[in-house]
Scaffold this motif. Structure first.
Motif, PDB file in Angstrom:
ATOM      1  N   HIS A  13       0.829  -1.205   0.000  1.00 43.46           N
ATOM      2  CA  HIS A  13       0.000   0.000   0.000  1.00 43.46           C
ATOM      3  C   HIS A  13       0.866   1.258   0.000  1.00 43.46           C
ATOM      4  N   TYR A  14       1.978   1.207   0.733  1.00 44.02           N
ATOM      5  CA  TYR A  14       2.891   2.346   0.810  1.00 44.02           C
ATOM      6  C   TYR A  14       4.200   2.013   0.098  1.00 44.02           C
ATOM      7  N   SER A  15       4.081   1.499  -1.116  1.00 42.23           N
ATOM      8  CA  SER A  15       5.251   1.005  -1.837  1.00 42.23           C
ATOM      9  C   SER A  15       6.296   2.096  -2.053  1.00 42.23           C
ATOM     10  N   SER A  16       5.860   3.340  -2.314  1.00 42.89           N
ATOM     11  CA  SER A  16       6.826   4.422  -2.520  1.00 42.89           C
ATOM     12  C   SER A  16       7.595   4.707  -1.245  1.00 42.89           C
ATOM     13  N   PHE A  17       6.921   4.606  -0.129  1.00 42.06           N
ATOM     14  CA  PHE A  17       7.570   4.833   1.158  1.00 42.06           C
ATOM     15  C   PHE A  17       8.567   3.730   1.468  1.00 42.06           C
ATOM     16  N   PHE A  18       8.232   2.513   1.078  1.00 46.48           N
ATOM     17  CA  PHE A  18       9.059   1.360   1.424  1.00 46.48           C
ATOM     18  C   PHE A  18      10.071   0.998   0.349  1.00 46.48           C
ATOM     19  N   GLY A  19      10.604   1.981  -0.372  1.00 50.21           N
ATOM     20  CA  GLY A  19      11.752   1.638  -1.193  1.00 50.21           C
ATOM     21  C   GLY A  19      11.794   2.131  -2.612  1.00 50.21           C
ATOM     22  N   ALA A  20      10.711   2.700  -3.142  1.00 54.89           N
ATOM     23  CA  ALA A  20      10.760   3.212  -4.510  1.00 54.89           C
ATOM     24  C   ALA A  20      11.717   4.401  -4.574  1.00 54.89           C
ATOM     25  N   PRO A  21      12.272   4.699  -5.744  1.00 55.43           N
ATOM     26  CA  PRO A  21      13.171   5.849  -5.875  1.00 55.43           C
ATOM     27  C   PRO A  21      12.499   7.138  -5.412  1.00 55.43           C
ATOM     28  N   VAL A  22      13.265   7.973  -4.759  1.00 60.83           N
ATOM     29  CA  VAL A  22      12.742   9.236  -4.245  1.00 60.83           C
ATOM     30  C   VAL A  22      12.841  10.292  -5.336  1.00 60.83           C
ATOM     31  N   PRO A  23      11.720  10.906  -5.737  1.00 57.67           N
ATOM     32  CA  PRO A  23      11.789  11.922  -6.797  1.00 57.67           C
ATOM     33  C   PRO A  23      12.430  13.214  -6.313  1.00 57.67           C
ATOM     34  N   ASP A  24      12.977  13.974  -7.250  1.00 57.78           N
ATOM     35  CA  ASP A  24      13.526  15.284  -6.920  1.00 57.78           C
ATOM     36  C   ASP A  24      12.387  16.260  -6.619  1.00 57.78           C
ATOM     37  N   GLY A  25      12.675  17.252  -5.789  1.00 55.30           N
ATOM     38  CA  GLY A  25      11.669  18.263  -5.467  1.00 55.30           C
ATOM     39  C   GLY A  25      10.487  17.706  -4.720  1.00 55.30           C
ATOM     40  N   LEU A  26      10.729  16.704  -3.911  1.00 50.03           N
ATOM     41  CA  LEU A  26       9.667  15.964  -3.238  1.00 50.03           C
ATOM     42  C   LEU A  26       8.918  16.819  -2.219  1.00 50.03           C
ATOM     43  N   ALA A  27       7.604  16.603  -2.130  1.00 52.73           N
ATOM     44  CA  ALA A  27       6.796  17.144  -1.040  1.00 52.73           C
ATOM     45  C   ALA A  27       6.331  15.982  -0.170  1.00 52.73           C
ATOM     46  N   VAL A  28       6.490  16.112   1.121  1.00 51.41           N
ATOM     47  CA  VAL A  28       6.072  15.093   2.080  1.00 51.41           C
ATOM     48  C   VAL A  28       4.936  15.669   2.907  1.00 51.41           C
ATOM     49  N   VAL A  29       3.833  14.927   3.005  1.00 49.82           N
ATOM     50  CA  VAL A  29       2.666  15.388   3.755  1.00 49.82           C
ATOM     51  C   VAL A  29       2.488  14.463   4.955  1.00 49.82           C
ATOM     52  N   VAL A  30       2.534  15.036   6.161  1.00 46.45           N
ATOM     53  CA  VAL A  30       2.531  14.256   7.397  1.00 46.45           C
ATOM     54  C   VAL A  30       1.311  14.628   8.233  1.00 46.45           C
ATOM     55  N   GLY A  31       0.633  13.618   8.750  1.00 46.53           N
ATOM     56  CA  GLY A  31      -0.517  13.884   9.611  1.00 46.53           C
ATOM     57  C   GLY A  31      -1.404  12.667   9.732  1.00 46.53           C
ATOM     58  N   ASN A  32      -2.672  12.894  10.075  1.00 48.89           N
ATOM     59  CA  ASN A  32      -3.614  11.792  10.216  1.00 48.89           C
ATOM     60  C   ASN A  32      -4.194  11.416   8.852  1.00 48.89           C
ATOM     61  N   CYS A  33      -5.378  10.802   8.844  1.00 49.06           N
ATOM     62  CA  CYS A  33      -5.954  10.344   7.574  1.00 49.06           C
ATOM     63  C   CYS A  33      -6.227  11.504   6.624  1.00 49.06           C
ATOM     64  N   GLN A  34      -6.390  12.720   7.147  1.00 45.58           N
ATOM     65  CA  GLN A  34      -6.619  13.874   6.284  1.00 45.58           C
ATOM     66  C   GLN A  34      -5.393  14.200   5.427  1.00 45.58           C
ATOM     67  N   ALA A  35      -4.208  13.862   5.923  1.00 43.22           N
ATOM     68  CA  ALA A  35      -2.981  14.203   5.200  1.00 43.22           C
ATOM     69  C   ALA A  35      -2.949  13.552   3.827  1.00 43.22           C
ATOM     70  N   GLU A  36      -3.451  12.332   3.721  1.00 42.20           N
ATOM     71  CA  GLU A  36      -3.428  11.639   2.431  1.00 42.20           C
ATOM     72  C   GLU A  36      -4.338  12.322   1.418  1.00 42.20           C
ATOM     73  N   SER A  37      -5.479  12.839   1.863  1.00 39.84           N
ATOM     74  CA  SER A  37      -6.368  13.564   0.948  1.00 39.84           C
ATOM     75  C   SER A  37      -5.692  14.822   0.421  1.00 39.84           C
ATOM     76  N   LEU A  38      -5.027  15.558   1.313  1.00 39.89           N
ATOM     77  CA  LEU A  38      -4.316  16.753   0.876  1.00 39.89           C
ATOM     78  C   LEU A  38      -3.186  16.384  -0.081  1.00 39.89           C
ATOM     79  N   ARG A  39      -2.482  15.309   0.221  1.00 43.84           N
ATOM     80  CA  ARG A  39      -1.389  14.877  -0.668  1.00 43.84           C
ATOM     81  C   ARG A  39      -1.900  14.603  -2.078  1.00 43.84           C
ATOM     82  N   ILE A  40      -3.040  13.968  -2.191  1.00 45.53           N
ATOM     83  CA  ILE A  40      -3.573  13.585  -3.496  1.00 45.53           C
ATOM     84  C   ILE A  40      -3.854  14.822  -4.348  1.00 45.53           C
TER      85      ILE A  40
END
Length: 300
Positions: A13-40
């Motif tokens: 489910h979190y494949s990018s977090f668990f090892g996919a290449p990290v893109p340049d200029g990355l934005a990381v969104v941290v928080g509760n379940c609302q954080a994923e909606s904002l990230r999308i």
């Protein structure tokens, strides 16, 4: 020969977090379940993002992966999180301290508002954090009043408006206290698309918050249309008194929708009254935790 370790469901489910290449200029969104909606909705060609577990699901073994993302981040968007949350160094100040010098940190509020669901509250028992009432993970102050032996209160449009004003004030205070991007003003004109439940905002809120975050970060205002309704697994009833209070062009609907399945509010009420009878400690906690809101509802 050693068998390869297959990824778990969480790792898939979190494949990018668990090892996919990290893109340049990355934005990381941290928080509760609302954080994923904002990230999308904030993800875009100029601001790639990575889906990460909500902060309350992070484990000690996840920290090296989180640090790998922070080291490559140009922007971190986070809800206010206290230092050493759940024993991990993932508080807002702690995240900021681990960012590259050129990266920016933008704080957003955890959005809760009662304008459209004025009797609805959330309660977490400190010793039973995953124990929710039956059918839906929300309490109704009117049902709490009943369980305490009072007649079930009937809301009025004036009480709905008073609750909304107080809710806006609380959200605005949290925004100002944390230097967060403001969003409380969107609830000055309540309408059902803004809130599915008190803590599950609808797409219009996420789109507007994403635009404001991008503006604060000095980026373009383009946001992504997710092509689906976010945070829609549970949708609360639409009450006639709320429609009256805000002059909405909508019809009352006494059903909850849980994963698309209608559940009549009377069924929820009956199940939760039985649950309170079996769990008096949780009833008392709910009444104490929301005593001022309960008093307003009971005054109707």
């Amino acid at each position: 020969m050693e068998e390869p370790t297959l990824p778990t469901g969480r790792q898939r489910h979190y494949s990018s977090f668990f090892g996919a290449p990290v893109p340049d200029g990355l934005a990381v969104v941290v928080g509760n379940c609302q954080a994923e909606s904002l990230r999308i909705v904030i993800d875009g060609p100029d601001l790639p993002t990575v889906r990460i577990p909500p902060v309350h699901e992070l484990e000690p073994d996840d920290l090296p992966r989180l640090d790998r993302l922070l080291a490559s981040a140009s922007l971190v968007i986070t809800q206010p999180i206290r230092d050493d949350y759940r024993g991990l160094p993932v508080g807002t100040r702690q995240l900021a301290a681990r960012l590259p010098a050129e990266a920016r940190l933008v704080v957003v509020p955890a959005v809760r508002h009662r304008s459209l669901h004025p009797a609805q509250v959330v309660v977490r028992h400190p010793d039973k954090p995953i124990e929710d009432p039956p059918l839906v993970a929300y309490h109704d102050l009117r049902t709490i009043a009943e369980a305490l032996g009072h007649a079930r209160p009937r809301l009025t449009a004036a009480v709905v408006a008073a609750i909304a004003q107080e809710s806006t004030g609380e959200l605005r205070m949290r925004e100002e206290r944390n230097g967060a991007v403001p969003i409380s003003d969107v609830f000055d004109a309540p309408r059902f698309p803004l809130l599915r439940t008190i803590n599950h905002p609808g797409n219009p809120v996420w789109s507007e918050l994403a635009r404001r975050v991008r503006d604060r970060a000095g980026l373009g205002d383009a946001v992504t249309d997710p092509g689906r309704e976010l945070l829609s697994s549970v949708v609360a009833p639409r009450e006639g008194v709320v429609i009256e209070a805000w002059g909405l062009d909508a019809e009352p609907d006494p059903h909850w929708y849980v994963d698309g399945r209608p559940v009549h509010d009377d069924e929820v009420r009956a199940a939760q009254l039985r649950w309170y009878s079996d769990n008096p400690d949780l009833l008392r906690l709910a009444a104490d935790r929301h005593s001022s809101a309960l008093a307003v509802v009971m005054s109707a």
